[in-house]
Scaffold this active site. Structure first.
Site, mmCIF file in Angstrom:
data_model
loop_
_atom_site.group_PDB
_atom_site.id
_atom_site.type_symbol
_atom_site.label_atom_id
_atom_site.label_comp_id
_atom_site.label_asym_id
_atom_site.label_seq_id
_atom_site.Cartn_x
_atom_site.Cartn_y
_atom_site.Cartn_z
ATOM 1 N N ASP A 65 24.141 53.397 77.278
ATOM 2 C CA ASP A 65 23.575 54.701 76.942
ATOM 3 C C ASP A 65 24.346 55.293 75.768
ATOM 4 O OD1 ASP A 65 21.923 56.864 77.068
ATOM 5 O OD2 ASP A 65 22.758 57.694 78.921
ATOM 6 N N HIS A 93 20.020 52.027 68.017
ATOM 7 C CA HIS A 93 19.501 50.945 68.873
ATOM 8 C C HIS A 93 19.883 49.577 68.304
ATOM 9 C CE1 HIS A 93 17.571 53.677 71.493
ATOM 10 N NE2 HIS A 93 16.662 54.090 70.628
ATOM 11 N N LEU A 97 28.225 32.304 81.014
ATOM 12 C CA LEU A 97 27.780 33.602 81.520
ATOM 13 C C LEU A 97 26.257 33.653 81.646
ATOM 14 C CD1 LEU A 97 28.573 36.788 81.799
ATOM 15 C CD2 LEU A 97 27.706 36.917 79.466
HETATM 16 C C1 IPE Z 1 20.303 53.853 75.310
HETATM 17 O O1 IPE Z 1 20.554 54.810 74.338
HETATM 18 C C2 IPE Z 1 19.182 52.903 74.921
HETATM 19 C C3 IPE Z 1 17.947 53.030 75.709
HETATM 20 C C4 IPE Z 1 17.828 53.661 76.846
HETATM 21 C C5 IPE Z 1 16.738 52.406 75.158
HETATM 22 P P1 IPE Z 1 19.692 56.162 74.264
HETATM 23 O O2 IPE Z 1 18.531 55.940 73.347
HETATM 24 O O3 IPE Z 1 19.337 56.632 75.621
HETATM 25 O O4 IPE Z 1 20.727 57.128 73.564
HETATM 26 P P2 IPE Z 1 20.865 58.713 73.785
HETATM 27 O O5 IPE Z 1 21.020 58.938 75.257
HETATM 28 O O6 IPE Z 1 19.643 59.355 73.227
HETATM 29 O O7 IPE Z 1 22.108 59.055 73.023
HETATM 30 MG MG MG Z 2 20.154 58.021 76.908
#
Ligand code: IPE
Ligand code: MG
Length: 245
Positions: free
Chosen positions: A18, A35, A129
């Protein structure tokens, strides 16, 4: 820093990754770059786990609820891995990491599904793994799927209601071949489980860190592992030395 005890490593680690979006925002970059960096980080952390001799790493990439995000973001998440995985295909096939995908497959774009299935097939005999990517995964969905399978077996007379026990449920989950979950890590300072591995988490140790996923590097993993090694896992029992005659 304390030394890691190689004999006390978790067999199965799960990560709720996250903070990709906040990482990008902090750097005044578009969320998609978060991402992208986050995806590369899965590769890096998987390699570290593999080198340490950890057997299972299960990462939450996209949840059954993440479809609610803006269309453009979902499109990026569904498209970007195709390019990346095609580019690094040979490297992945030549590594010892075995890749598995869990979650719903019926809503994924066909081209992504194809690439993921190829990866699974071509790495299935790898002895290192097991890296499981949870994509369109939700624990409620997994449990509903398991219940449907069990009920079908009962209807067909293959199983009686009295025979249903905890193992019946465990052995119908997507993770049926995996060892119990030892350690769950969640990054980015959120203290939630977010519909991830609800059944499997029963006796896992939980580790939360404020570090955003794209910044969660080898050093951060070591911190989590050292913390894990300090835990006293009793599984509902008591310590051996506290038993009285
Ligand atoms: C995690 O990062 C990736 C996914 C859930 C796809 P986020 O996209 O949730 O990042 P924040 O929480 O907005 O910072
Ligand atoms: Mg998030």
């Amino acid at each position: 820093m304390d030394e890691l005890d190689k004999n006390k490593l978790p067999h199965h680690i799960a990560i709720i990754l996250d903070g990709n979006g906040r990482w990008a925002k902090k750097k005044l970059l578009p969320r998609n770059l978060g991402h992208r960096k986050g995806a590369f980080n899965i590769r890096d952390i998987a390699n570290v786990c593999n080198q340490l001799g950890i057997s299972y790493l299960t990462v939450f990439c996209f949840s059954t609820e993440n479809w609610k995000r803006p269309k453009k973001e979902v499109e990026f998440i569904m498209k970007a891995p195709i390019q990346y995985l095609n580019k690094y295909r040979k490297k992945i096939y030549n590594s010892s990491i075995r890749i598995k995908i869990i979650g719903r497959r019926d809503r994924l774009p066909q081209d992504l599904l194809q690439v993921l299935q190829d990866l699974e097939e071509n790495t299935q005999s790898h002895g290192g793994l097991t890296l499981t990517l949870c994509i369109d995964y939700g624990s409620y969905d997994e449990i509903v799927t398991a219940v449907k399978e069990i009920v079908t077996e009962v209807q067909k007379g293959q199983l009686s209601v009295d025979e249903i026990n905890e193992d019946t449920i465990t052995s119908h989950l997507f993770t049926k071949e995996y060892p119990p979950l030892d350690l769950l890590i969640r990054t980015s300072g959120e203290y939630r489980i977010s519909n991830f591995l609800l059944w499997q988490l029963a006796y896992a140790e939980l580790y939360f860190t404020d570090t955003l996923w794209p910044d969660f590097d080898e050093k951060e993993l070591m911190k989590a592992l050292l913390d894990y090694q300090k835990r006293n896992r009793r599984f509902g029992g008591i310590n051996h030395e506290d038993h009285q005659n």
